[in-house]
Design an enzyme around this catalytic site. Structure first.
Site, mmCIF file in Angstrom:
data_model
loop_
_atom_site.group_PDB
_atom_site.id
_atom_site.type_symbol
_atom_site.label_atom_id
_atom_site.label_comp_id
_atom_site.label_asym_id
_atom_site.label_seq_id
_atom_site.Cartn_x
_atom_site.Cartn_y
_atom_site.Cartn_z
ATOM 1 N N SER A 124 -2.155 -3.290 5.871
ATOM 2 C CA SER A 124 -2.616 -2.315 4.880
ATOM 3 C C SER A 124 -4.086 -2.566 4.548
ATOM 4 C CB SER A 124 -1.780 -2.489 3.609
ATOM 5 O OG SER A 124 -2.384 -1.828 2.527
ATOM 6 N N TYR A 148 2.385 -8.118 -3.028
ATOM 7 C CA TYR A 148 2.552 -7.242 -1.859
ATOM 8 C C TYR A 148 1.401 -7.469 -0.877
ATOM 9 C CZ TYR A 148 1.996 -3.052 0.986
ATOM 10 O OH TYR A 148 1.803 -2.197 2.052
ATOM 11 N N LYS A 152 1.056 -9.120 3.198
ATOM 12 C CA LYS A 152 0.386 -8.526 4.370
ATOM 13 C C LYS A 152 -0.624 -9.516 4.957
ATOM 14 C CE LYS A 152 2.532 -4.604 4.373
ATOM 15 N NZ LYS A 152 3.600 -4.444 5.358
HETATM 16 P P1 NAD Z 1 9.267 2.840 3.494
HETATM 17 O O1 NAD Z 1 9.798 2.055 2.351
HETATM 18 O O2 NAD Z 1 9.484 4.301 3.509
HETATM 19 O O3 NAD Z 1 9.852 2.246 4.864
HETATM 20 C C1 NAD Z 1 10.155 0.880 5.034
HETATM 21 C C2 NAD Z 1 11.574 0.788 5.592
HETATM 22 O O4 NAD Z 1 11.910 -0.584 5.788
HETATM 23 C C3 NAD Z 1 12.613 1.358 4.623
HETATM 24 O O5 NAD Z 1 13.400 2.323 5.306
HETATM 25 C C4 NAD Z 1 13.457 0.151 4.203
HETATM 26 O O6 NAD Z 1 14.801 0.494 4.001
HETATM 27 C C5 NAD Z 1 13.254 -0.796 5.378
HETATM 28 N N1 NAD Z 1 13.376 -2.232 5.070
HETATM 29 C C6 NAD Z 1 12.756 -2.918 4.080
HETATM 30 N N2 NAD Z 1 13.101 -4.223 4.145
HETATM 31 C C7 NAD Z 1 13.949 -4.366 5.214
HETATM 32 C C8 NAD Z 1 14.641 -5.456 5.794
HETATM 33 N N3 NAD Z 1 14.564 -6.687 5.302
HETATM 34 N N4 NAD Z 1 15.422 -5.224 6.868
HETATM 35 C C9 NAD Z 1 15.554 -3.984 7.393
HETATM 36 N N5 NAD Z 1 14.921 -2.911 6.878
HETATM 37 C C10 NAD Z 1 14.124 -3.093 5.806
HETATM 38 O O7 NAD Z 1 7.713 2.483 3.630
HETATM 39 P P2 NAD Z 1 6.591 3.175 4.506
HETATM 40 O O8 NAD Z 1 5.680 3.885 3.603
HETATM 41 O O9 NAD Z 1 7.173 3.878 5.662
HETATM 42 O O10 NAD Z 1 5.809 1.873 4.996
HETATM 43 C C11 NAD Z 1 6.109 1.248 6.222
HETATM 44 C C12 NAD Z 1 5.279 -0.016 6.343
HETATM 45 O O11 NAD Z 1 3.912 0.310 6.220
HETATM 46 C C13 NAD Z 1 5.560 -1.058 5.263
HETATM 47 O O12 NAD Z 1 5.501 -2.348 5.850
HETATM 48 C C14 NAD Z 1 4.424 -0.857 4.292
HETATM 49 O O13 NAD Z 1 4.119 -2.029 3.565
HETATM 50 C C15 NAD Z 1 3.292 -0.473 5.216
HETATM 51 N N6 NAD Z 1 2.255 0.321 4.545
HETATM 52 C C16 NAD Z 1 2.599 1.488 3.905
HETATM 53 C C17 NAD Z 1 1.619 2.218 3.247
HETATM 54 C C18 NAD Z 1 1.973 3.488 2.509
HETATM 55 O O14 NAD Z 1 1.172 3.957 1.713
HETATM 56 N N7 NAD Z 1 3.105 4.099 2.744
HETATM 57 C C19 NAD Z 1 0.293 1.772 3.235
HETATM 58 C C20 NAD Z 1 -0.025 0.602 3.906
HETATM 59 C C21 NAD Z 1 0.964 -0.116 4.559
HETATM 60 C C1 UD1 Z 2 -1.907 1.839 -3.522
HETATM 61 C C2 UD1 Z 2 -1.797 0.346 -3.611
HETATM 62 C C3 UD1 Z 2 -2.156 -0.244 -2.271
HETATM 63 C C4 UD1 Z 2 -1.268 0.341 -1.191
HETATM 64 C C5 UD1 Z 2 -1.403 1.856 -1.218
HETATM 65 C C6 UD1 Z 2 -0.511 2.533 -0.241
HETATM 66 C C7 UD1 Z 2 -2.275 -0.215 -5.967
HETATM 67 C C8 UD1 Z 2 -3.250 -0.827 -6.909
HETATM 68 N N1 UD1 Z 2 -2.678 -0.151 -4.666
HETATM 69 O O1 UD1 Z 2 -3.220 2.164 -3.144
HETATM 70 O O2 UD1 Z 2 -1.994 -1.650 -2.288
HETATM 71 O O3 UD1 Z 2 -1.643 -0.160 0.085
HETATM 72 O O4 UD1 Z 2 -1.059 2.331 -2.525
HETATM 73 O O5 UD1 Z 2 0.824 2.374 -0.590
HETATM 74 O O6 UD1 Z 2 -1.193 0.185 -6.350
HETATM 75 N N2 UD1 Z 2 -4.114 7.743 -9.153
HETATM 76 C C9 UD1 Z 2 -4.173 8.452 -10.334
HETATM 77 N N3 UD1 Z 2 -3.003 8.759 -10.968
HETATM 78 C C10 UD1 Z 2 -1.778 8.408 -10.473
HETATM 79 C C11 UD1 Z 2 -1.727 7.694 -9.246
HETATM 80 C C12 UD1 Z 2 -2.916 7.362 -8.618
HETATM 81 O O7 UD1 Z 2 -5.250 8.786 -10.800
HETATM 82 O O8 UD1 Z 2 -0.744 8.712 -11.114
HETATM 83 C C13 UD1 Z 2 -5.368 7.428 -8.440
HETATM 84 C C14 UD1 Z 2 -5.629 5.946 -8.267
HETATM 85 O O9 UD1 Z 2 -6.306 5.412 -9.358
HETATM 86 C C15 UD1 Z 2 -6.439 5.932 -6.964
HETATM 87 C C16 UD1 Z 2 -5.885 7.116 -6.172
HETATM 88 O O10 UD1 Z 2 -5.259 7.963 -7.137
HETATM 89 O O11 UD1 Z 2 -7.785 6.179 -7.228
HETATM 90 C C17 UD1 Z 2 -4.854 6.727 -5.124
HETATM 91 O O12 UD1 Z 2 -3.835 5.927 -5.741
HETATM 92 P P1 UD1 Z 2 -2.521 5.487 -4.972
HETATM 93 O O13 UD1 Z 2 -1.903 6.648 -4.307
HETATM 94 O O14 UD1 Z 2 -1.669 4.699 -5.925
HETATM 95 O O15 UD1 Z 2 -3.047 4.543 -3.806
HETATM 96 P P2 UD1 Z 2 -4.024 3.270 -3.891
HETATM 97 O O16 UD1 Z 2 -4.246 2.815 -5.256
HETATM 98 O O17 UD1 Z 2 -5.207 3.553 -3.061
#
Ligand code: NAD
Ligand code: UD1
Length: 333
Positions: A124, A148, A152
């Protein structure tokens, strides 16, 4: 030979499974369904017309993970499974460390045993911490501000050490920026449980009338309009990035950290405006104090992804909002 997708019923994993199936690969999903629903498998089948082999299993269950590898010929793993809510990770850190880190350790041990040494890992942009200047470049110093983010960072280090110990490994550490949007069919997307923390699901909730108004966290940042700027990336572009990363790890050994973002930043108010345009709804909001741990601006340098993978995002913010809205409308209809 098959591709194992951990967390494949989740938000990004389901879109990536579709991408691999459409490209003709055999896909196996393992997920414990802690943050996703089994119905996603039917949607994946509806979209692709193809079957996915599914194991409902926890990566913490070594016997179950071994069973998957003993029953199938797996050539590479796309590793999404993990817990991802920043706020929750502060409240229950041990669960986050155990799930994300121990789960990855067990997975790597079993992969090693079965001589499967190709992995694409979901990292991330959070690993860039609070003190780097934008755009974020892969070789910048890294840090974490919450459990979290620490998981990572630690997993990135573990995977680097693994490669040092055994040069046959090939690992891609994909640093996602802010994934939003949904599959164009509207069948799969992000459906968080409870009140959303992230911006897009919250904005969508206000647009449907389920939530009253958005709190905009701060309007005094040094940005275009004072609100926070982020690099939003369409989840389908992200999924395509995984296919490119997979091709790369199949042809190389080593560990490479690569940003997956668009390289463009949009402010909270610009996102609100784009969502209003896409949905035809008004998104009510009020300015609130800054949220602890937030930074002013976060966007990617995309040069390495283009150079290594030949990949770049193609979908713009309007498209992200349109697809998000199509999915949200379907879920709520
Ligand atoms: P998500 O929660 O929708 O998907 C993760 C999946 O992993 C879920 O279906 C959950 O049931 C499964 N899971 C969790 N722990 C498990 C375990 N121990 N064994 C088997 N299954 C398990 O999340 P996502 O948004 O699809 O994210 C996927 C990956 O990307 C994650 O590792 C997350 O940290 C990373 N990531 C997501 C974002 C984001 O904004 N969505 C941003 C940066 C990184
Ligand atoms: C967040 C996580 C980051 C993670 C990412 C994707 C935090 C501090 N960071 O990032 O670690 O990798 O999600 O899952 O939680 N905002 C508002 N009102 C809201 C929600 C968000 O103004 O109700 C603003 C935030 O201040 C930010 C932007 O929208 O400026 C995006 O926020 P968000 O979607 O939560 O993502 P990040 O903070 O970038």
């Amino acid at each position: 030979m098959a591709i194992l997708i951990t967390g494949g019923t989740g938000y990004i994993g389901s879109h990536t499974s579709v991408e691999f199936l459409n490209a003709g690969y055999e896909v196996i999903i393992v997920d414990n369904l802690s943050n996703s629903k089994v119905e996603v498998l039917d949607k994946i089948k509806q979209i692709t017309g193809k079957e996915v082999k599914f194991y409902e299993a926890d990566l913490l269950d070594r016997v179950a993970v071994e069973q998957i590898f003993s029953e199938n010929q797996i050539e590479a793993v796309i590793h999404f499974a993990g817990l991802k809510a920043v706020g929750e990770s502060v409240t229950i850190p041990l669960r986050y460390y155990h799930n994300n880190i121990t789960g990855t350790l067990i997975l790597c041990e079993v992969m090693s045993k079965y001589n499967c040494k190709k992995m694409v890992f979901s990292s991330s942009a959070t690993v860039y911490g609070m003190h780097n200047a934008v755009p974020f470049v892969e070789n910048m110093p890294l840090s974490a501000t919450n459990p979290y983010g620490s998981t990572k960072l630690m997993i990135e280090n573990i995977l680097n050490d693994l490669y040092v110990s055994d040069n046959e490994w090939s690992i891609s550490l994909l640093r996602y920026f802010n994934p939003i949007g949904a599959h164009i069919s509207g069948l799969i997307g992000e459906a968080p449980n409870g009140i959303p923390n992230n911006l897009l699901p919250y904005v969508a909730g206000v647009a449907t009338g389920k939530l009253e108004k958005l709190k905009v966290y701060g309007d005094d940042y040094d940005t275009v309009d004072g609100t926070g700027v982020r690099d939003y990336i369409h989840v389908e572009d992200l999924a395509a990035g995984h296919l490119c990363a997979y091709s790369y790890v199949m042809q190389h050994t080593g560990v490479e950290a690569v940003n997956l973002g668009t390289g463009k930043g949009y402010s909270v108010l610009q996102v609100v405006k784009a969502f209003e345009k896409a949905s035809g709804k008004t998104v009510r909001y009020e300015i609130s104090p800054r949220r602890a741990g937030d930074i002013a601006s976060c966007y990617a340098s995309t040069e390495k992804a283009e150079r290594l993978f030949g990949w770049q995002a193609t979908r713009d913010l309007d498209k992200m909002c349109e697809d998000s809205w199509r999915f949200t409308s379907k879920v709520n209809s």
